[in-house]
Scaffold this motif. Structure first.
Motif, PDB file in Angstrom:
ATOM      1  N   THR A 349      -1.463  -8.039  -1.929  1.00  0.00           N
ATOM      2  CA  THR A 349      -0.307  -8.774  -2.449  1.00  0.00           C
ATOM      3  C   THR A 349       0.840  -8.781  -1.441  1.00  0.00           C
ATOM      4  N   VAL A 350       1.008  -7.674  -0.716  1.00  0.00           N
ATOM      5  CA  VAL A 350       2.145  -7.509   0.193  1.00  0.00           C
ATOM      6  C   VAL A 350       1.671  -7.017   1.560  1.00  0.00           C
ATOM      7  N   VAL A 351       2.198  -7.630   2.612  1.00  0.00           N
ATOM      8  CA  VAL A 351       2.084  -7.087   3.966  1.00  0.00           C
ATOM      9  C   VAL A 351       3.451  -6.526   4.356  1.00  0.00           C
ATOM     10  N   ARG A 374       0.115   0.477  -8.130  1.00  0.00           N
ATOM     11  CA  ARG A 374      -1.043  -0.415  -8.187  1.00  0.00           C
ATOM     12  C   ARG A 374      -0.749  -1.793  -7.611  1.00  0.00           C
ATOM     13  N   ILE A 375       0.122  -1.848  -6.589  1.00  0.00           N
ATOM     14  CA  ILE A 375       0.376  -3.103  -5.877  1.00  0.00           C
ATOM     15  C   ILE A 375      -0.380  -3.027  -4.554  1.00  0.00           C
ATOM     16  N   SER A 376      -1.364  -3.897  -4.380  1.00  0.00           N
ATOM     17  CA  SER A 376      -2.200  -3.870  -3.179  1.00  0.00           C
ATOM     18  C   SER A 376      -1.362  -4.216  -1.948  1.00  0.00           C
ATOM     19  N   THR A 377      -1.327  -3.295  -0.990  1.00  0.00           N
ATOM     20  CA  THR A 377      -0.419  -3.417   0.148  1.00  0.00           C
ATOM     21  C   THR A 377      -1.108  -2.976   1.427  1.00  0.00           C
ATOM     22  N   GLU A 378      -0.801  -3.658   2.510  1.00  0.00           N
ATOM     23  CA  GLU A 378      -1.226  -3.205   3.833  1.00  0.00           C
ATOM     24  C   GLU A 378      -0.069  -3.363   4.811  1.00  0.00           C
ATOM     25  N   VAL A 379      -0.124  -2.574   5.871  1.00  0.00           N
ATOM     26  CA  VAL A 379       0.888  -2.647   6.919  1.00  0.00           C
ATOM     27  C   VAL A 379       0.359  -3.548   8.021  1.00  0.00           C
ATOM     28  N   ALA A 380       1.245  -4.362   8.591  1.00  0.00           N
ATOM     29  CA  ALA A 380       0.846  -5.274   9.662  1.00  0.00           C
ATOM     30  C   ALA A 380       0.122  -4.505  10.772  1.00  0.00           C
ATOM     31  N   PRO A 381      -0.901  -5.109  11.376  1.00  0.00           N
ATOM     32  CA  PRO A 381      -1.705  -4.375  12.359  1.00  0.00           C
ATOM     33  C   PRO A 381      -0.957  -4.049  13.653  1.00  0.00           C
ATOM     34  N   ALA A 424      15.015  -5.747  -1.930  1.00  0.00           N
ATOM     35  CA  ALA A 424      13.999  -5.124  -2.775  1.00  0.00           C
ATOM     36  C   ALA A 424      13.926  -3.632  -2.494  1.00  0.00           C
ATOM     37  N   ASP A 425      13.537  -2.885  -3.525  1.00  0.00           N
ATOM     38  CA  ASP A 425      13.344  -1.441  -3.427  1.00  0.00           C
ATOM     39  C   ASP A 425      11.871  -1.155  -3.697  1.00  0.00           C
ATOM     40  N   ALA A 426      11.199  -0.492  -2.762  1.00  0.00           N
ATOM     41  CA  ALA A 426       9.762  -0.232  -2.903  1.00  0.00           C
ATOM     42  C   ALA A 426       9.436   0.625  -4.115  1.00  0.00           C
ATOM     43  N   ALA A 427      10.419   1.344  -4.629  1.00  0.00           N
ATOM     44  CA  ALA A 427      10.182   2.203  -5.785  1.00  0.00           C
ATOM     45  C   ALA A 427      10.204   1.437  -7.106  1.00  0.00           C
ATOM     46  N   THR A 428      10.763   0.220  -7.090  1.00  0.00           N
ATOM     47  CA  THR A 428      10.915  -0.505  -8.357  1.00  0.00           C
ATOM     48  C   THR A 428      10.414  -1.947  -8.327  1.00  0.00           C
ATOM     49  N   TRP A 429      10.243  -2.540  -7.160  1.00  0.00           N
ATOM     50  CA  TRP A 429       9.900  -3.969  -7.075  1.00  0.00           C
ATOM     51  C   TRP A 429       8.527  -4.235  -7.707  1.00  0.00           C
ATOM     52  N   GLU A 430       8.448  -5.328  -8.421  1.00  0.00           N
ATOM     53  CA  GLU A 430       7.192  -5.744  -9.046  1.00  0.00           C
ATOM     54  C   GLU A 430       6.932  -7.210  -8.723  1.00  0.00           C
ATOM     55  N   PRO A 431       5.706  -7.564  -8.376  1.00  0.00           N
ATOM     56  CA  PRO A 431       5.390  -8.981  -8.178  1.00  0.00           C
ATOM     57  C   PRO A 431       5.216  -9.664  -9.528  1.00  0.00           C
ATOM     58  N   PRO A 432       5.361 -10.973  -9.593  1.00  0.00           N
ATOM     59  CA  PRO A 432       5.001 -11.692 -10.821  1.00  0.00           C
ATOM     60  C   PRO A 432       3.541 -11.414 -11.188  1.00  0.00           C
ATOM     61  N   ALA A 433       3.251 -11.441 -12.460  1.00  0.00           N
ATOM     62  CA  ALA A 433       1.902 -11.101 -12.935  1.00  0.00           C
ATOM     63  C   ALA A 433       0.827 -11.930 -12.251  1.00  0.00           C
ATOM     64  N   GLN A 434       1.111 -13.216 -11.999  1.00  0.00           N
ATOM     65  CA  GLN A 434       0.093 -14.096 -11.417  1.00  0.00           C
ATOM     66  C   GLN A 434      -0.184 -13.786  -9.945  1.00  0.00           C
TER      67      GLN A 434
END
Length: 443
Positions: A349-351, A374-381, A424-434
């Protein structure tokens, strides 16, 4: 090493296709569990004498053996084959564990099977099936036959696929009708009529006459096979053919119950189709096949039926009823038409953008915080220019890029589809459900 060539009949999906497959599996699994079916997975191999007990699949069984013979191996190791369906291993499992199971036993099984038939569109040598069965000791109430189409109908309607129609018949209708006509080998008549779609009514009639039926008997068999209704009106149509038999009456009553129950649950889900028979020998009553709208010419995508003797041990008998969804069959047909899409080719969901390599630890902390919710995240390579990092996300359909704030500034997150960028704050930010998980859609 030269470039390998694909092995026909053994599909391997790209990640986006695999995610679509997993999405469909999860929806099917969820529906099965809503109806109280418990999960089961059996071993991939079975003794050859079990796999070949019916005989008709002997040319399709893959034999499992060592490359080099081991004189110390158990003799059974040289007589194993990969299972070609999930019914044979399920029957064996029931016999082995009958003292531990609570009956009636409801199980679902989503697993690979192997069959050495000629590969073609929608048909493979390795494929995934999703089965449900209900099995009991000695007697299985008929209401389970009426439940099967409801479960599968709900499962198929939960998928992003074209509408499906479940075709249903009852072996007792056919056998009772043929016996009422005076035909002495109803099984042979059934096998012949089952060729109707392949060779047509004229040749089926010729075959029936060649096997001892009169022209009038052959014509009556064809008239029965031509009956197709979406309600219980088939009963009167069969009666008008003037054949009387107790088994026929029983079969018509059972078939009417299946159709009427389905129509109450989901009008249009089911159709009585008196020509279908199912090829396997162990079906004894209700039989099911399923057509996918727009793909009818490819045959059934889901089938099954009632078997009065799934397994037996001494005087103990285990009747059952089951149905199997051909997951790989459905996917193969729809993938072949590009009829299934997914919103992105990865779960991410997030890079998290990487401003410079020595900030990777901080970026990893941001990613860890997002993943903890449970937000799928990766760091840029790599610490490339931000434009390149955005394109890295864009190419794979990842909707958001996270930018760590510099010199005490707050972090921001950018929706790269709209261009909107907000604090945005990584401790609280949420993506839209979709956007939390990739979305699968039919075309």
């Amino acid at each position: 090493m030269s470039k390998p060539t694909p092995l026909s009949g053994f599909p391997e999906y790209l990640p986006a296709q695999r995610m679509i497959e997993q999405n469909l599996i999860e929806r099917i699994r969820s529906t099965f569990e809503l109806y109280g079916f418990a999960p089961l997975e059996t071993r991939a191999v079975e003794p050859m004498d079990q796999l070949l007990r019916k005989g008709e699949t002997s040319k399709e069984v893959y034999v499992l053996r060592r490359l080099q013979e081991d004189p110390n191996a158990e003799k059974d190791d040289n007589a194993l084959g990969l299972h070609f369906d999930l019914t044979v291993p399920f029957a064996r499992f029931v016999l082995e564990n009958s003292g531990k199971l609570q009956f009636p036993f409801r199980r679902y099984q989503i697993q690979k099977v192997w069959r050495g038939e000629r590969p073609q569109e929608g048909r493979y040598r390795e494929f995934l099936q999703a089965d449900i069965d209900v099995v009991d000791r000695d007697n299985l109430p008929f209401h389970y036959d009426t439940e099967m189409p409801l479960v599968v109908g709900d499962a198929l309607r939960s998928l992003p696929i074209p509408p499906a129609t479940i075709l249903v018949n009852n072996r007792k209708v056919c056998e009772g009708f043929y016996r009422g006509l005076g035909l002495e080998d109803p099984d042979e008549v059934l096998r012949t009529v089952d060729k109707l779609d392949k060779i047509g009514p004229v040749k089926v009639a010729e075959l029936l006459v060649a096997k001892g039926a009169s022209a009038a008997q052959a014509e009556a068999c064809l008239q029965l096979a031509q009956i197709s209704t979406s309600d219980a009106s088939f009963v009167d149509r069969v009666r008008k053919l003037g054949v009387d038999n107790d088994l026929l009456t029983e079969g018509l009553e059972e078939l009417a119950r299946v159709v009427e129950t389905a129509n109450e649950h989901a009008p249009g889900l089911i159709r009585a189709e008196l020509k279908i028979a199912r090829g396997l020998d162990y079906y004894t009553g209700t039989v099911y096949e399923t057509e996918l709208q727009g793909y009818e010419r490819y045959g059934s995508i889901c089938s099954g039926g009632r078997y009065e003797n799934l397994a037996s041990s001494g005087n103990e008998r285990f009747p059952g009823v089951g149905i199997s969804i051909g997951v790989s069959r459905i996917l193969g047909l729809l993938f072949g038409r590009d009829a299934l899409t997914i919103s992105r080719s990865v779960p991410t969901t997030v890079v998290v953008a990487l401003p410079q390599e020595d900030l990777r630890v901080r970026c990893d902390q941001i990613a860890r915080s997002l993943r903890s919710r449970r937000i799928s995240t990766e760091v840029a390579p790599t610490a490339a220019k931000f434009g390149k990092q955005i394109r890295f996300a864009e190419r794979r359909g990842i909707p958001y890029v996270w930018f760590p704030g510099a010199d005490g500034e707050p972090d921001t997150i950018k929706d790269i589809r709209s261009g909107e960028q907000v604090e945005a704050d990584a401790a609280t930010w949420e993506p839209p459900a979709q956007d939390r998980t990739p979305l699968v859609q039919g075309v």
